[in-house]
Design a protein around this motif. Sequence first.
Motif, PDB file in Angstrom:
ATOM      1  N   THR A 206      14.036  -0.574  -9.567  1.00  0.00           N
ATOM      2  CA  THR A 206      13.918   0.196  -8.324  1.00  0.00           C
ATOM      3  C   THR A 206      15.280   0.340  -7.648  1.00  0.00           C
ATOM      4  O   THR A 206      15.600   1.411  -7.114  1.00  0.00           O
ATOM      5  N   ILE A 207      16.057  -0.709  -7.666  1.00  0.00           N
ATOM      6  CA  ILE A 207      17.407  -0.651  -7.092  1.00  0.00           C
ATOM      7  C   ILE A 207      18.246   0.386  -7.828  1.00  0.00           C
ATOM      8  O   ILE A 207      18.967   1.189  -7.218  1.00  0.00           O
ATOM      9  N   GLU A 208      18.135   0.393  -9.152  1.00  0.00           N
ATOM     10  CA  GLU A 208      18.867   1.377  -9.961  1.00  0.00           C
ATOM     11  C   GLU A 208      18.367   2.785  -9.672  1.00  0.00           C
ATOM     12  O   GLU A 208      19.165   3.734  -9.571  1.00  0.00           O
ATOM     13  N   LEU A 209      17.049   2.943  -9.520  1.00  0.00           N
ATOM     14  CA  LEU A 209      16.467   4.256  -9.215  1.00  0.00           C
ATOM     15  C   LEU A 209      17.000   4.790  -7.892  1.00  0.00           C
ATOM     16  O   LEU A 209      17.388   5.972  -7.804  1.00  0.00           O
ATOM     17  N   ASN A 210      17.008   3.969  -6.863  1.00  0.00           N
ATOM     18  CA  ASN A 210      17.517   4.392  -5.557  1.00  0.00           C
ATOM     19  C   ASN A 210      19.000   4.746  -5.621  1.00  0.00           C
ATOM     20  O   ASN A 210      19.455   5.690  -4.963  1.00  0.00           O
ATOM     21  N   LYS A 211      19.738   3.996  -6.423  1.00  0.00           N
ATOM     22  CA  LYS A 211      21.163   4.272  -6.601  1.00  0.00           C
ATOM     23  C   LYS A 211      21.368   5.637  -7.261  1.00  0.00           C
ATOM     24  O   LYS A 211      22.233   6.427  -6.851  1.00  0.00           O
TER      25      LYS A 211
ATOM     26  N   ASP B 170     -15.087  -9.921   9.123  1.00  0.00           N
ATOM     27  CA  ASP B 170     -14.013 -10.012   8.127  1.00  0.00           C
ATOM     28  C   ASP B 170     -14.156  -8.928   7.061  1.00  0.00           C
ATOM     29  O   ASP B 170     -13.154  -8.353   6.605  1.00  0.00           O
ATOM     30  N   ASN B 171     -15.390  -8.632   6.662  1.00  0.00           N
ATOM     31  CA  ASN B 171     -15.615  -7.610   5.638  1.00  0.00           C
ATOM     32  C   ASN B 171     -15.217  -6.227   6.123  1.00  0.00           C
ATOM     33  O   ASN B 171     -14.755  -5.383   5.349  1.00  0.00           O
ATOM     34  N   GLN B 172     -15.383  -5.979   7.433  1.00  0.00           N
ATOM     35  CA  GLN B 172     -15.026  -4.682   7.986  1.00  0.00           C
ATOM     36  C   GLN B 172     -13.520  -4.431   7.947  1.00  0.00           C
ATOM     37  O   GLN B 172     -13.067  -3.291   7.856  1.00  0.00           O
ATOM     38  N   THR B 173     -12.746  -5.502   8.030  1.00  0.00           N
ATOM     39  CA  THR B 173     -11.283  -5.364   8.031  1.00  0.00           C
ATOM     40  C   THR B 173     -10.649  -5.806   6.720  1.00  0.00           C
ATOM     41  O   THR B 173      -9.421  -5.795   6.593  1.00  0.00           O
ATOM     42  N   LEU B 174     -11.489  -6.210   5.759  1.00  0.00           N
ATOM     43  CA  LEU B 174     -10.982  -6.778   4.507  1.00  0.00           C
ATOM     44  C   LEU B 174     -10.015  -5.831   3.806  1.00  0.00           C
ATOM     45  O   LEU B 174      -8.887  -6.204   3.479  1.00  0.00           O
ATOM     46  N   PHE B 175     -10.445  -4.581   3.561  1.00  0.00           N
ATOM     47  CA  PHE B 175      -9.621  -3.674   2.766  1.00  0.00           C
ATOM     48  C   PHE B 175      -8.384  -3.206   3.531  1.00  0.00           C
ATOM     49  O   PHE B 175      -7.364  -2.890   2.929  1.00  0.00           O
ATOM     50  N   GLY B 176      -8.481  -3.193   4.865  1.00  0.00           N
ATOM     51  CA  GLY B 176      -7.291  -2.900   5.660  1.00  0.00           C
ATOM     52  C   GLY B 176      -6.249  -3.985   5.494  1.00  0.00           C
ATOM     53  O   GLY B 176      -5.054  -3.705   5.365  1.00  0.00           O
ATOM     54  N   ARG B 177      -6.695  -5.253   5.501  1.00  0.00           N
ATOM     55  CA  ARG B 177      -5.770  -6.374   5.296  1.00  0.00           C
ATOM     56  C   ARG B 177      -5.180  -6.346   3.890  1.00  0.00           C
ATOM     57  O   ARG B 177      -3.981  -6.604   3.699  1.00  0.00           O
ATOM     58  N   ILE B 178      -6.026  -6.050   2.919  1.00  0.00           N
ATOM     59  CA  ILE B 178      -5.542  -5.970   1.531  1.00  0.00           C
ATOM     60  C   ILE B 178      -4.510  -4.843   1.396  1.00  0.00           C
ATOM     61  O   ILE B 178      -3.476  -5.009   0.720  1.00  0.00           O
ATOM     62  N   GLU B 179      -4.764  -3.712   2.067  1.00  0.00           N
ATOM     63  CA  GLU B 179      -3.825  -2.579   2.011  1.00  0.00           C
ATOM     64  C   GLU B 179      -2.485  -2.964   2.621  1.00  0.00           C
ATOM     65  O   GLU B 179      -1.420  -2.601   2.092  1.00  0.00           O
ATOM     66  N   LYS B 180      -2.507  -3.701   3.730  1.00  0.00           N
ATOM     67  CA  LYS B 180      -1.255  -4.157   4.348  1.00  0.00           C
ATOM     68  C   LYS B 180      -0.524  -5.116   3.415  1.00  0.00           C
ATOM     69  O   LYS B 180       0.706  -5.040   3.276  1.00  0.00           O
ATOM     70  N   GLN B 181      -1.270  -6.026   2.794  1.00  0.00           N
ATOM     71  CA  GLN B 181      -0.652  -6.945   1.839  1.00  0.00           C
ATOM     72  C   GLN B 181       0.000  -6.181   0.693  1.00  0.00           C
ATOM     73  O   GLN B 181       1.091  -6.533   0.223  1.00  0.00           O
ATOM     74  N   LYS B 182      -0.682  -5.119   0.253  1.00  0.00           N
ATOM     75  CA  LYS B 182      -0.131  -4.302  -0.840  1.00  0.00           C
ATOM     76  C   LYS B 182       1.165  -3.633  -0.400  1.00  0.00           C
ATOM     77  O   LYS B 182       2.159  -3.632  -1.138  1.00  0.00           O
ATOM     78  N   ARG B 183       1.148  -3.023   0.803  1.00  0.00           N
ATOM     79  CA  ARG B 183       2.360  -2.356   1.295  1.00  0.00           C
ATOM     80  C   ARG B 183       3.512  -3.344   1.429  1.00  0.00           C
ATOM     81  O   ARG B 183       4.657  -3.027   1.068  1.00  0.00           O
ATOM     82  N   ASP B 184       3.217  -4.518   1.974  1.00  0.00           N
ATOM     83  CA  ASP B 184       4.262  -5.539   2.129  1.00  0.00           C
ATOM     84  C   ASP B 184       4.794  -5.973   0.762  1.00  0.00           C
ATOM     85  O   ASP B 184       6.009  -6.174   0.590  1.00  0.00           O
ATOM     86  N   SER B 185       3.893  -6.111  -0.199  1.00  0.00           N
ATOM     87  CA  SER B 185       4.293  -6.524  -1.542  1.00  0.00           C
ATOM     88  C   SER B 185       5.175  -5.463  -2.189  1.00  0.00           C
ATOM     89  O   SER B 185       6.194  -5.784  -2.825  1.00  0.00           O
ATOM     90  N   ILE B 186       4.804  -4.196  -2.018  1.00  0.00           N
ATOM     91  CA  ILE B 186       5.599  -3.102  -2.591  1.00  0.00           C
ATOM     92  C   ILE B 186       6.976  -3.049  -1.928  1.00  0.00           C
ATOM     93  O   ILE B 186       7.991  -2.803  -2.590  1.00  0.00           O
ATOM     94  N   ALA B 187       7.006  -3.274  -0.611  1.00  0.00           N
ATOM     95  CA  ALA B 187       8.287  -3.256   0.110  1.00  0.00           C
ATOM     96  C   ALA B 187       9.225  -4.334  -0.423  1.00  0.00           C
ATOM     97  O   ALA B 187      10.424  -4.080  -0.650  1.00  0.00           O
ATOM     98  N   VAL B 188       8.694  -5.529  -0.618  1.00  0.00           N
ATOM     99  CA  VAL B 188       9.505  -6.620  -1.176  1.00  0.00           C
ATOM    100  C   VAL B 188       9.927  -6.285  -2.603  1.00  0.00           C
ATOM    101  O   VAL B 188      11.073  -6.513  -2.997  1.00  0.00           O
ATOM    102  N   PHE B 189       8.988  -5.734  -3.365  1.00  0.00           N
ATOM    103  CA  PHE B 189       9.273  -5.359  -4.757  1.00  0.00           C
ATOM    104  C   PHE B 189      10.410  -4.338  -4.816  1.00  0.00           C
ATOM    105  O   PHE B 189      11.337  -4.473  -5.623  1.00  0.00           O
ATOM    106  N   ASP B 190      10.340  -3.327  -3.964  1.00  0.00           N
ATOM    107  CA  ASP B 190      11.357  -2.274  -3.991  1.00  0.00           C
ATOM    108  C   ASP B 190      12.736  -2.781  -3.581  1.00  0.00           C
ATOM    109  O   ASP B 190      13.758  -2.207  -3.961  1.00  0.00           O
TER     110      ASP B 190
END
Length: 351
Positions: free
Chosen positions: A72-77, A46-66
Amino acid sequence: MNRRQKIIWTLIVILMAQSVGGDLYTEYKRIKTNKLKKEIEQIKVDNQTLFGRIEKQKRDSIAVFDKTNANTIELNKLKQEKQNLQKQVAQIVEQSWREYRNANYSKYCAYIDSCFTEKELAELSHYAGVAHFTLSCGIDCNYFKTLDDILYGPYWHEFADFVRDTKHSKSLIKKYERVRRDAETIYPYIYIRSVFYDAGSIAKCGEPITQTDINFTDAIKSGREYLVDSVYKSKSVCPQYMAEFNRLRNVSKIFTTDLHMLIESLFLYSDEYYNLNSPLFLSYHDELYDLVRRINTLNIKIKTCSSQHDTDIKNIDTYFKDLGYKQYHESHKKLENLKIELDSYNTQNNR
């Protein structure tokens, strides 16, 4: 059963119970030891893949945020609106240059023709298929194949150099250079300095550069990318008005692709900017200036929104980075405790 037999039987039962209990305890320790080993190995995995999982969670969170954040919606507009304005600028620049060539190319040729006598034209025609030059450091050798190439083409300096080296027609070549130079002065945008390095320029260099120049240049570059992308995605046939331009441009082996638009051939050196006040854009100056002004206004708004967006993304990044290290330290602590427990059982087993 007498008293003696009862005592013996009781002792037998006690001894059997101790034997079975010992076996059960040994089995318990074995199972517990294996379980601890599996838990330790799982934590390591689990420790070997921990930061990879955290990075995916971050990307998913940013995608939802955007997708949901108002800023962000105004920026894209705003970015999309800027892109549309840049496309308009590029289209007008292309249209302006195309209209200029269509209106003046025949006048340019007629002016050159009017400056030479039939005898001089006949003498110049002798060099068709004979005079040559190179554009690629000797990789290829190109010829002025027709009299039209000699009279109207972009490489008139090269032709003059060739004829001058033959030590013939000195007076004619001087006149040829003067006529071609005058034609370029009168009609400076027949050949823009792009692949035709000795032609007229629509760039500013060594002059005070304004924000308008910067935005105009950026709009041409960005808008051109959008236009070129749309042209090639549609797989459109190269338009007829580009045929002569491409024929001259592709005279060397280093130029092998036909262009669909004149604007594709424009380039700048690092210290240059396109000049909105160039006479080439005179007919569309006010429209272009208004578009560039609107782009400048958008840039200010985009900068504000981008700054907020960068802050938000940085906060998300920091949260997941902290979360990753927290989970790592927690699992590391648990791992150490399990190792201590395993060592304890191993010690007991070895007694």
